[in-house]
Design a protein around this motif. Structure first.
Motif, PDB file in Angstrom:
ATOM      1  N   MET A   1       0.814  -1.189   0.000  1.00 17.30           N
ATOM      2  CA  MET A   1       0.000   0.000   0.000  1.00 17.30           C
ATOM      3  C   MET A   1       0.864   1.262   0.000  1.00 17.30           C
ATOM      4  SD  MET A   1      -3.012   1.042  -0.077  1.00 17.30           S
ATOM      5  CE  MET A   1      -4.284   2.034   0.490  1.00 17.30           C
ATOM      6  N   LYS A   2       1.931   1.272   0.810  1.00 15.09           N
ATOM      7  CA  LYS A   2       2.831   2.426   0.838  1.00 15.09           C
ATOM      8  C   LYS A   2       3.492   2.617  -0.515  1.00 15.09           C
ATOM      9  CE  LYS A   2       4.208   2.661   5.656  1.00 15.09           C
ATOM     10  NZ  LYS A   2       5.346   2.654   6.562  1.00 15.09           N
ATOM     11  N   ARG A   3       3.846   1.505  -1.126  1.00 16.67           N
ATOM     12  CA  ARG A   3       4.491   1.575  -2.425  1.00 16.67           C
ATOM     13  C   ARG A   3       3.542   2.160  -3.478  1.00 16.67           C
ATOM     14  NH1 ARG A   3       8.255  -3.373  -4.228  1.00 16.67           N
ATOM     15  NH2 ARG A   3       9.257  -2.903  -2.288  1.00 16.67           N
ATOM     16  N   PHE A   4       2.292   1.786  -3.418  1.00 15.40           N
ATOM     17  CA  PHE A   4       1.296   2.293  -4.354  1.00 15.40           C
ATOM     18  C   PHE A   4       1.130   3.806  -4.194  1.00 15.40           C
ATOM     19  CE2 PHE A   4      -3.167   3.383  -5.259  1.00 15.40           C
ATOM     20  CZ  PHE A   4      -3.175   3.092  -6.622  1.00 15.40           C
ATOM     21  N   ILE A   5       1.040   4.279  -2.949  1.00  6.87           N
ATOM     22  CA  ILE A   5       0.886   5.700  -2.681  1.00  6.87           C
ATOM     23  C   ILE A   5       2.132   6.460  -3.140  1.00  6.87           C
ATOM     24  CG2 ILE A   5       0.677   7.434  -0.838  1.00  6.87           C
ATOM     25  CD1 ILE A   5      -1.152   5.448   0.620  1.00  6.87           C
ATOM     26  N   THR A   6       3.313   5.902  -2.906  1.00 10.22           N
ATOM     27  CA  THR A   6       4.560   6.531  -3.324  1.00 10.22           C
ATOM     28  C   THR A   6       4.621   6.646  -4.846  1.00 10.22           C
ATOM     29  OG1 THR A   6       5.660   5.636  -1.381  1.00 10.22           O
ATOM     30  CG2 THR A   6       7.069   6.401  -3.170  1.00 10.22           C
ATOM     31  N   VAL A   7       4.244   5.582  -5.537  1.00 14.95           N
ATOM     32  CA  VAL A   7       4.247   5.598  -7.002  1.00 14.95           C
ATOM     33  C   VAL A   7       3.247   6.636  -7.515  1.00 14.95           C
ATOM     34  CG1 VAL A   7       3.679   4.232  -9.050  1.00 14.95           C
ATOM     35  CG2 VAL A   7       5.083   3.241  -7.254  1.00 14.95           C
ATOM     36  N   CYS A   8       2.078   6.702  -6.905  1.00 16.32           N
ATOM     37  CA  CYS A   8       1.073   7.691  -7.328  1.00 16.32           C
ATOM     38  C   CYS A   8       1.574   9.105  -7.110  1.00 16.32           C
ATOM     39  CB  CYS A   8      -0.231   7.471  -6.563  1.00 16.32           C
ATOM     40  SG  CYS A   8      -1.141   6.014  -7.103  1.00 16.32           S
TER      41      CYS A   8
END
Length: 173
Positions: A1-8
């Motif tokens: 989830m953190k990775r998804f937010i960072t990518v976004c």
């Protein structure tokens, strides 16, 4: 989830950064005095002071404004006045009057004196724009008042429309 937010967040930030191409340069314009000034004979020494200049609010900006039709204003984001239009307009009107009254009897420095009649010039600019590719539109109402009086000596209405090309430089000329 953190990775998804960072990518976004990274994608969002990269969309805000302009990569690869230069920004378009801004173009700056100045009003120029009338080159074809005809002398006006003045029989008595006068002084004229431009006391009031009113511009429509849509012209009170550095960007040049035009119309795309009668009711829509177009703001030229890359085409700007080099100085506030009210200051430029005042300077150019004064310069044009000096050129017209070159016989030495007209004083436009705004210094009142007792050896001549002093007049106040008030101007209201109703329009000072145009439709690119069609025509310019200049509409100015003016009043000359004898200094110390509230009664107009003379009132006038100047309207001028000239065909122009599709560039802002043609609009300014």
């Amino acid at each position: 989830m953190k990775r998804f937010i960072t990518v976004c967040l990274l994608l969002f930030c990269s969309a805000c950064i302009q990569l690869g191409s230069d920004t378009a340069p801004m173009r700056h314009y100045l009003l120029q005095p009338n080159a074809e000034a005809q002398r006006i004979p003045v029989k008595v020494a006068i002084g004229i002071t431009l006391t009031s200049l009113q511009l429509p609010a849509y012209l009170d900006r550095l960007q040049l404004t035009t119309h795309s039709n009668q009711h829509q204003v177009v703001i030229g984001n890359l085409d700007r006045w080099s100085e506030p239009l009210s200051e430029s307009f005042t300077r150019i009107v004064t310069e044009n009057l000096v050129r017209h009254l070159q016989d030495g009897k007209g004083d436009l420095q705004g210094q009142k004196a007792t050896d001549r009649k002093n007049y106040l010039l008030k101007m209201t600019v109703n329009s000072f724009d145009g439709i690119l590719g069609q025509q310019t539109s200049v509409d100015i109402r003016w009043t000359i008042i004898e200094d110390g009086s509230n009664e107009p000596v003379i009132k006038g209405h100047f309207v001028d429309n000239k065909p122009i090309g599709s560039s802002y430089s043609e609009l300014v000329q």
